[in-house]
Design a protein around this motif. Structure first.
Motif, PDB file in Angstrom:
ATOM      1  N   GLY A 276       0.820  -1.213   0.000  1.00 12.11           N
ATOM      2  CA  GLY A 276       0.000   0.000   0.000  1.00 12.11           C
ATOM      3  C   GLY A 276       0.849   1.256   0.000  1.00 12.11           C
ATOM      4  N   MET A 277       1.878   1.273   0.834  1.00 13.71           N
ATOM      5  CA  MET A 277       2.737   2.465   0.921  1.00 13.71           C
ATOM      6  C   MET A 277       3.533   2.652  -0.368  1.00 13.71           C
ATOM      7  SD  MET A 277       4.033   2.469   4.812  1.00 13.71           S
ATOM      8  CE  MET A 277       2.988   3.125   6.093  1.00 13.71           C
TER       9      MET A 277
ATOM     10  N   LEU B 138       1.176   4.000  -3.027  1.00 12.89           N
ATOM     11  CA  LEU B 138       0.853   5.426  -2.847  1.00 12.89           C
ATOM     12  C   LEU B 138       1.922   6.294  -3.512  1.00 12.89           C
ATOM     13  CD1 LEU B 138      -0.415   6.139   0.781  1.00 12.89           C
ATOM     14  CD2 LEU B 138      -1.555   6.631  -1.354  1.00 12.89           C
TER      15      LEU B 138
ATOM     16  N   ASN C 204       1.970   5.756  -7.413  1.00 12.53           N
ATOM     17  CA  ASN C 204       0.836   6.424  -8.058  1.00 12.53           C
ATOM     18  C   ASN C 204       1.058   7.926  -8.142  1.00 12.53           C
ATOM     19  OD1 ASN C 204      -0.622   4.205  -8.576  1.00 12.53           O
ATOM     20  ND2 ASN C 204      -2.067   4.455  -6.913  1.00 12.53           N
ATOM     21  N   GLN C 205       1.539   8.485  -7.035  1.00 19.38           N
ATOM     22  CA  GLN C 205       1.758   9.927  -7.002  1.00 19.38           C
ATOM     23  C   GLN C 205       2.786  10.341  -8.056  1.00 19.38           C
ATOM     24  OE1 GLN C 205      -0.048  11.987  -5.266  1.00 19.38           O
ATOM     25  NE2 GLN C 205       1.072  13.796  -5.896  1.00 19.38           N
TER      26      GLN C 205
ATOM     27  N   LEU D 290       1.212  10.063 -11.530  1.00 22.19           N
ATOM     28  CA  LEU D 290       0.225  11.126 -11.682  1.00 22.19           C
ATOM     29  C   LEU D 290       0.896  12.476 -11.952  1.00 22.19           C
ATOM     30  CD1 LEU D 290      -2.811  11.096 -11.428  1.00 22.19           C
ATOM     31  CD2 LEU D 290      -2.584  11.763  -9.060  1.00 22.19           C
TER      32      LEU D 290
ATOM     33  N   GLU E 246       0.473  14.838 -15.198  1.00 19.50           N
ATOM     34  CA  GLU E 246       0.088  16.246 -15.025  1.00 19.50           C
ATOM     35  C   GLU E 246       1.120  17.171 -15.686  1.00 19.50           C
ATOM     36  OE1 GLU E 246      -2.474  17.728 -13.699  1.00 19.50           O
ATOM     37  OE2 GLU E 246      -3.506  16.235 -12.474  1.00 19.50           O
TER      38      GLU E 246
ATOM     39  N   TRP F 269      -5.046  -3.953  -6.306  1.00 20.63           N
ATOM     40  CA  TRP F 269      -5.354  -3.338  -5.008  1.00 20.63           C
ATOM     41  C   TRP F 269      -6.782  -2.817  -4.992  1.00 20.63           C
ATOM     42  CZ3 TRP F 269      -2.822  -3.659  -0.651  1.00 20.63           C
ATOM     43  CH2 TRP F 269      -2.913  -2.688   0.314  1.00 20.63           C
TER      44      TRP F 269
ATOM     45  N   ILE G  18      -5.937  10.701 -15.549  1.00 16.27           N
ATOM     46  CA  ILE G  18      -6.237  11.681 -16.598  1.00 16.27           C
ATOM     47  C   ILE G  18      -5.905  13.083 -16.116  1.00 16.27           C
ATOM     48  CG2 ILE G  18      -8.091  12.752 -17.941  1.00 16.27           C
ATOM     49  CD1 ILE G  18      -9.149  10.203 -18.607  1.00 16.27           C
TER      50      ILE G  18
ATOM     51  N   SER H 172      -6.474  17.029 -17.359  1.00 14.10           N
ATOM     52  CA  SER H 172      -7.274  17.794 -18.332  1.00 14.10           C
ATOM     53  C   SER H 172      -6.955  19.281 -18.237  1.00 14.10           C
ATOM     54  CB  SER H 172      -8.761  17.597 -18.053  1.00 14.10           C
ATOM     55  OG  SER H 172      -9.074  16.237 -17.966  1.00 14.10           O
TER      56      SER H 172
END
Lengths: 224, 206
Positions: free
Chosen positions: B74-75, B78, B81-82, B85, B89, B178, B189, B191
């Motif tokens: 999980g850690m 996290l 994913n960040q 992302l 972005e 998960w 995504i 935008s």
């Protein structure tokens, strides 16, 4: 109870299990808090991006504005912040405070020479649009951001009568304010919602965006 | 040995009663004997397990290992994913800035050439082939979502029109497991909205 506690502390069996349970009790909330912080930061970025997008779409218009035009441009907020429609469906405009204001900077003194001795520390509101829904206006009002026809001054705290010091100058400006009440995904009933405020300020790029009297008024409040 | 004998005897009684007598009473007695034998054996084994002190730490560790490993995954997820992302972005924001400033024109590109020339030119961590790019009107019916990017298209639009640039990237496999959706592919995504310049060239969707 005291005897039970003494027995528990004296017992040396299953030490690993007890230690592990103590560690888990710290690590699990840490994981949840980490997830929540990540979500909060992402919401903050998306709202900033939505405010910026709305300000760009408005400020890149090339002619004076009508009510439906602003309302149409506000659709970009839901497009760039998809959690709004995901969480609130068609009522997303009730869940976020959206405000667009068009301002003209005025010199402090009538007798100054533009480009030389003039100091632009006042901004006159030319028109304002506040989301078009009661929910939107309530959110803006609760945060003290609902703008009306007034003269705005420089200020460090965001408010209906202030603008950040750095945006003052000659000419006109589009100001967009977004207010969103962030609710945690985990244990939402235990924690209060937290307000996320993001603002964007851009000068018009192609032409004057004054209110067009011949266009529909919609939710725009033009100032005299 | 005692239990084995009792178990065999009960089984024999059961088979015998079914084959030769067929009486319900015998059947009940036989089934009860089988269950008694089985549970007595289980109880004895459980008692022996709890009474033994050898390998206690190994058993305790085995009990803790599951939650600990899940926590670690999980850690890790996290953070991962960040990172993904942020990258999505970053490239979307840079591309939107280029389009908004007029430095590049959407009509000069297709979705593929835009991805190759603009988005993938400064890529870290992400795989260029997995990036999906979409340019259309900001209306909800025209947008792609994290659950479905199959409608991605490239519609530069006409002068003065509002466009929505969306950049999508598949969520890492571990996160899908998960989240309980290992078979579908959700997407991150990013935008960004923009308005075409007054002199923008009109071009049909591709």
């Amino acid at each position: 109870m005291r005897r039970l506690a003494a027995l528990f502390l004296a017992d040396t069996r299953a030490m690993t299990l007890v230690e592990g349970a103590l560690l888990l009790a710290i690590l699990l909330p840490a994981l949840v808090v980490g997830f929540e912080i990540q979500r909060y930061i992402r919401h903050g970025h998306q709202i900033a991006s939505a405010a910026e997008g709305f300000a760009i779409v408005l400020s890149h218009r090339a002619r004076p504005i009508g009510g439906s035009a602003v309302s149409q441009d506000a659709e970009t907020v839901a497009a760039t912040f998809p959690e709004l429609e995901k969480n609130h469906g068609a009522l997303w405009r009730e869940a976020i405070g959206i405000q667009a204001t068009y301002l003209r900077f005025e010199p402090d003194s009538e007798s100054c020479i533009p480009g030389d001795t003039c100091n632009y520390r006042r901004a006159r509101v030319l028109w304002t649009w506040s989301g078009g829904t009661a929910g939107s206006r309530e959110l803006l009002e609760a945060r003290g951001l609902l703008r009306s026809c007034a003269i705005l001054q420089p200020g460090t705290t965001p408010g209906s009568g202030t603008l950040p010091e750095g945006v003052f100058g000659s000419g006109t400006l589009v100001a967009v304010d977004l207010v969103y009440a962030y609710r945690p995904a985990v244990l939402a009933s235990l924690f209060a919602s937290r307000v996320i405020l993001r603002q964007a300020f851009l000068p018009p790029l192609y032409g004057d965006l004054e209110f067009d009297p011949s266009a529909d008024i919609g939710e725009v409040s033009p100032c005299p | 040995m005692r239990y084995a004998f009792r178990y065999c005897f009960a089984l024999f009684r059961f088979v015998f009663s079914v084959l030769f007598n067929g009486r319900v009473f015998c059947l009940v007695i036989a089934v009860r004997a089988i269950f008694f034998s089985f549970f007595s054996r289980m109880r004895a084994r459980t008692a022996a397990f709890f009474a033994a002190a050898g390998g206690a730490i190994a058993v305790e560790f085995a009990l803790l290992a599951g939650p600990m490993v899940l926590l670690m995954i999980g850690m890790f997820e996290l953070g991962s994913n960040q990172l993904h992302l942020q990258q999505v972005e970053r490239i979307a924001q840079r591309a939107a800035l280029l389009l908004r400033s007029g430095e590049i024109r959407a009509a000069d590109y297709t979705a593929q050439s835009f991805r190759g020339d603009v988005l993938c030119s400064n890529l870290v961590l992400l795989s260029c082939g997995n990036i999906v790019v979409h340019l259309s009107s900001p209306q909800s019916s025209e947008r792609i979502t994290g659950a479905d990017v199959s409608g991605a298209k490239w519609c530069p639009g006409a002068a003065h029109e509002v466009r929505l640039l969306q950049v999508a990237y598949p969520v890492p496999l571990l996160s899908r497991i998960w989240a309980g959706t290992p078979l579908s592919t959700p997407y991150f995504i990013a935008s960004h909205a923009l308005r075409n310049a007054p002199d923008a060239r009109t071009r049909a969707c591709t």
